[in-house]
Design a protein around this motif. Sequence first.
Motif, PDB file in Angstrom:
ATOM      1  N   ALA A  96       0.820  -1.214   0.000  1.00 25.69           N
ATOM      2  CA  ALA A  96       0.000   0.000   0.000  1.00 25.69           C
ATOM      3  C   ALA A  96       0.853   1.262   0.000  1.00 25.69           C
ATOM      4  O   ALA A  96       0.482   2.274  -0.613  1.00 25.69           O
ATOM      5  CB  ALA A  96      -0.935  -0.001   1.206  1.00 25.69           C
ATOM      6  N   SER A  97       1.981   1.214   0.657  1.00 27.35           N
ATOM      7  CA  SER A  97       2.836   2.398   0.749  1.00 27.35           C
ATOM      8  C   SER A  97       3.550   2.702  -0.557  1.00 27.35           C
ATOM      9  O   SER A  97       4.176   3.762  -0.703  1.00 27.35           O
ATOM     10  CB  SER A  97       3.875   2.216   1.860  1.00 27.35           C
ATOM     11  N   ARG A  98       3.465   1.821  -1.536  1.00 26.67           N
ATOM     12  CA  ARG A  98       4.199   1.978  -2.790  1.00 26.67           C
ATOM     13  C   ARG A  98       3.316   2.472  -3.932  1.00 26.67           C
ATOM     14  O   ARG A  98       3.793   2.628  -5.058  1.00 26.67           O
ATOM     15  CB  ARG A  98       4.868   0.651  -3.157  1.00 26.67           C
ATOM     16  N   PHE A  99       2.027   2.720  -3.635  1.00 24.24           N
ATOM     17  CA  PHE A  99       1.137   3.242  -4.671  1.00 24.24           C
ATOM     18  C   PHE A  99       1.243   4.764  -4.745  1.00 24.24           C
ATOM     19  O   PHE A  99       1.331   5.436  -3.708  1.00 24.24           O
ATOM     20  CB  PHE A  99      -0.317   2.824  -4.393  1.00 24.24           C
ATOM     21  N   PRO A 100       1.219   5.315  -5.949  1.00 20.18           N
ATOM     22  CA  PRO A 100       1.392   6.768  -6.102  1.00 20.18           C
ATOM     23  C   PRO A 100       0.266   7.589  -5.489  1.00 20.18           C
ATOM     24  O   PRO A 100       0.456   8.781  -5.222  1.00 20.18           O
ATOM     25  CB  PRO A 100       1.448   6.959  -7.632  1.00 20.18           C
ATOM     26  N   THR A 101      -0.897   6.991  -5.274  1.00 21.73           N
ATOM     27  CA  THR A 101      -2.018   7.735  -4.702  1.00 21.73           C
ATOM     28  C   THR A 101      -2.172   7.486  -3.203  1.00 21.73           C
ATOM     29  O   THR A 101      -3.186   7.879  -2.611  1.00 21.73           O
ATOM     30  CB  THR A 101      -3.322   7.374  -5.426  1.00 21.73           C
ATOM     31  N   GLY A 102      -1.179   6.842  -2.570  1.00 23.82           N
ATOM     32  CA  GLY A 102      -1.197   6.688  -1.128  1.00 23.82           C
ATOM     33  C   GLY A 102      -0.775   7.980  -0.449  1.00 23.82           C
ATOM     34  O   GLY A 102      -0.409   8.969  -1.115  1.00 23.82           O
ATOM     35  N   PRO A 103      -0.844   8.006   0.880  1.00 30.82           N
ATOM     36  CA  PRO A 103      -1.204   6.884   1.747  1.00 30.82           C
ATOM     37  C   PRO A 103      -2.717   6.740   1.909  1.00 30.82           C
ATOM     38  O   PRO A 103      -3.476   7.672   1.636  1.00 30.82           O
ATOM     39  CB  PRO A 103      -0.562   7.265   3.083  1.00 30.82           C
ATOM     40  N   VAL A 104      -3.127   5.586   2.382  1.00 31.13           N
ATOM     41  CA  VAL A 104      -4.530   5.359   2.739  1.00 31.13           C
ATOM     42  C   VAL A 104      -4.866   6.243   3.937  1.00 31.13           C
ATOM     43  O   VAL A 104      -4.032   6.461   4.819  1.00 31.13           O
ATOM     44  CB  VAL A 104      -4.760   3.870   3.073  1.00 31.13           C
ATOM     45  N   SER A 105      -6.090   6.767   3.978  1.00 33.01           N
ATOM     46  CA  SER A 105      -6.509   7.648   5.061  1.00 33.01           C
ATOM     47  C   SER A 105      -6.385   6.950   6.417  1.00 33.01           C
ATOM     48  O   SER A 105      -6.600   5.736   6.530  1.00 33.01           O
ATOM     49  CB  SER A 105      -7.958   8.095   4.854  1.00 33.01           C
ATOM     50  N   LEU A 145     -13.872   2.483   4.121  1.00 41.91           N
ATOM     51  CA  LEU A 145     -13.156   1.426   3.412  1.00 41.91           C
ATOM     52  C   LEU A 145     -12.544   2.047   2.166  1.00 41.91           C
ATOM     53  O   LEU A 145     -13.244   2.731   1.407  1.00 41.91           O
ATOM     54  CB  LEU A 145     -14.129   0.310   3.029  1.00 41.91           C
ATOM     55  N   GLU A 146     -11.247   1.863   1.977  1.00 47.27           N
ATOM     56  CA  GLU A 146     -10.587   2.408   0.795  1.00 47.27           C
ATOM     57  C   GLU A 146      -9.962   1.281  -0.021  1.00 47.27           C
ATOM     58  O   GLU A 146      -9.782   0.155   0.470  1.00 47.27           O
ATOM     59  CB  GLU A 146      -9.534   3.443   1.193  1.00 47.27           C
ATOM     60  N   ALA A 147      -9.646   1.595  -1.270  1.00 46.84           N
ATOM     61  CA  ALA A 147      -9.046   0.608  -2.164  1.00 46.84           C
ATOM     62  C   ALA A 147      -8.314   1.332  -3.283  1.00 46.84           C
ATOM     63  O   ALA A 147      -8.663   2.462  -3.641  1.00 46.84           O
ATOM     64  CB  ALA A 147     -10.118  -0.311  -2.754  1.00 46.84           C
ATOM     65  N   MET A 184      -7.526  -4.550  -8.066  1.00 46.98           N
ATOM     66  CA  MET A 184      -8.921  -4.621  -8.493  1.00 46.98           C
ATOM     67  C   MET A 184      -9.242  -3.607  -9.595  1.00 46.98           C
ATOM     68  O   MET A 184      -8.741  -2.481  -9.578  1.00 46.98           O
ATOM     69  CB  MET A 184      -9.842  -4.376  -7.293  1.00 46.98           C
ATOM     70  N   PRO A 185     -10.077  -3.992 -10.552  1.00 52.71           N
ATOM     71  CA  PRO A 185     -10.474  -3.059 -11.618  1.00 52.71           C
ATOM     72  C   PRO A 185     -11.223  -1.855 -11.047  1.00 52.71           C
ATOM     73  O   PRO A 185     -12.037  -1.982 -10.133  1.00 52.71           O
ATOM     74  CB  PRO A 185     -11.395  -3.909 -12.509  1.00 52.71           C
ATOM     75  N   PRO A 204      -5.922   5.097  -9.329  1.00 56.23           N
ATOM     76  CA  PRO A 204      -6.578   6.002  -8.385  1.00 56.23           C
ATOM     77  C   PRO A 204      -6.873   5.301  -7.056  1.00 56.23           C
ATOM     78  O   PRO A 204      -6.940   4.075  -6.990  1.00 56.23           O
ATOM     79  CB  PRO A 204      -7.876   6.369  -9.109  1.00 56.23           C
ATOM     80  N   ARG A 205      -7.032   6.104  -6.021  1.00 56.48           N
ATOM     81  CA  ARG A 205      -7.465   5.579  -4.721  1.00 56.48           C
ATOM     82  C   ARG A 205      -8.926   5.966  -4.507  1.00 56.48           C
ATOM     83  O   ARG A 205      -9.323   7.101  -4.766  1.00 56.48           O
ATOM     84  CB  ARG A 205      -6.588   6.127  -3.585  1.00 56.48           C
ATOM     85  N   LEU A 206      -9.716   4.988  -4.041  1.00 56.60           N
ATOM     86  CA  LEU A 206     -11.150   5.189  -3.872  1.00 56.60           C
ATOM     87  C   LEU A 206     -11.543   4.975  -2.413  1.00 56.60           C
ATOM     88  O   LEU A 206     -10.829   4.340  -1.647  1.00 56.60           O
ATOM     89  CB  LEU A 206     -11.946   4.237  -4.768  1.00 56.60           C
ATOM     90  N   ARG A 207     -12.737   5.480  -2.081  1.00 61.25           N
ATOM     91  CA  ARG A 207     -13.197   5.436  -0.685  1.00 61.25           C
ATOM     92  C   ARG A 207     -14.703   5.192  -0.640  1.00 61.25           C
ATOM     93  O   ARG A 207     -15.462   5.719  -1.463  1.00 61.25           O
ATOM     94  CB  ARG A 207     -12.853   6.762  -0.002  1.00 61.25           C
TER      95      ARG A 207
END
Length: 245
Positions: A96-105, A145-147, A184-185, A204-207
């Motif tokens: 998770a820490s390696r995604f460009p749209t992180g960090p997760v909330s 919940l984020e993804a 996930m798509p 993208p990061r979604l919530r």
Amino acid sequence: MTARITPLRLEAFEQLPKHARRCVYWEVDPLTVGDDRNLSDPEFEKEAWLSMVMLEWGSCGQLAVEYSTPVPDDETGDEPCLGYAFYAPPRSVPRASRFPTGPVSADAVLLTSLGVETGPGHEELSRALITGVVGDLVRRGVRALEAFGRSSVADELADMAEVPPDVQPVLETLGDCAMGTCVMPLDLLLDAGFVVVSHHTYFPRLRLELEQGLGWKAGVEAALERLLESAQLQQPVGAGAAANS
């Protein structure tokens, strides 16, 4: 598709499909394994991760199993597994820490993986699994919940001569695990009610706000109840939704 959604217990690990048992895309940081991308025992790594998260945090998976007769929550059945979903606090998910749209909330749990058998009803099964995740997190007082989603153009990255530096960590493989099968798509998440909170061309990061998710959960559960009813016990359309309103 008739299915029962049940929390994953460690003793049911062998019920998971082969890829789910071996996939450590999210659970192992490629930086910790050096140049050797083929782990000697990925199933051991996955089971160890599940054990750690369950011990420290609690339930972190939902299974969709073939519906037959009800099985008590404290028992493990041997019904065929039709699908699965994994989720955990982002601190327990190295990738998770390696995604460009992180960090997760900070107030969110991360939905990492969701897989179902292809065929008729697979979309309903995906939503049922997310419903199971939402229900568990609502009971535990989690706010969101984020993804991370994979856009429709992300597959083009494999053919690019030069990959953008911010997505290179996402593309690093581990054994059988790769971005194309383990992220996930985007459309699946959008269809389930998630909204984009951090835009990106590829990831993208979604919530999903779980206060909002309560109403979404009730509606999906009502639809699933109608799908699972036998022909002899069909209730009027909308009755399930009314009971949950």
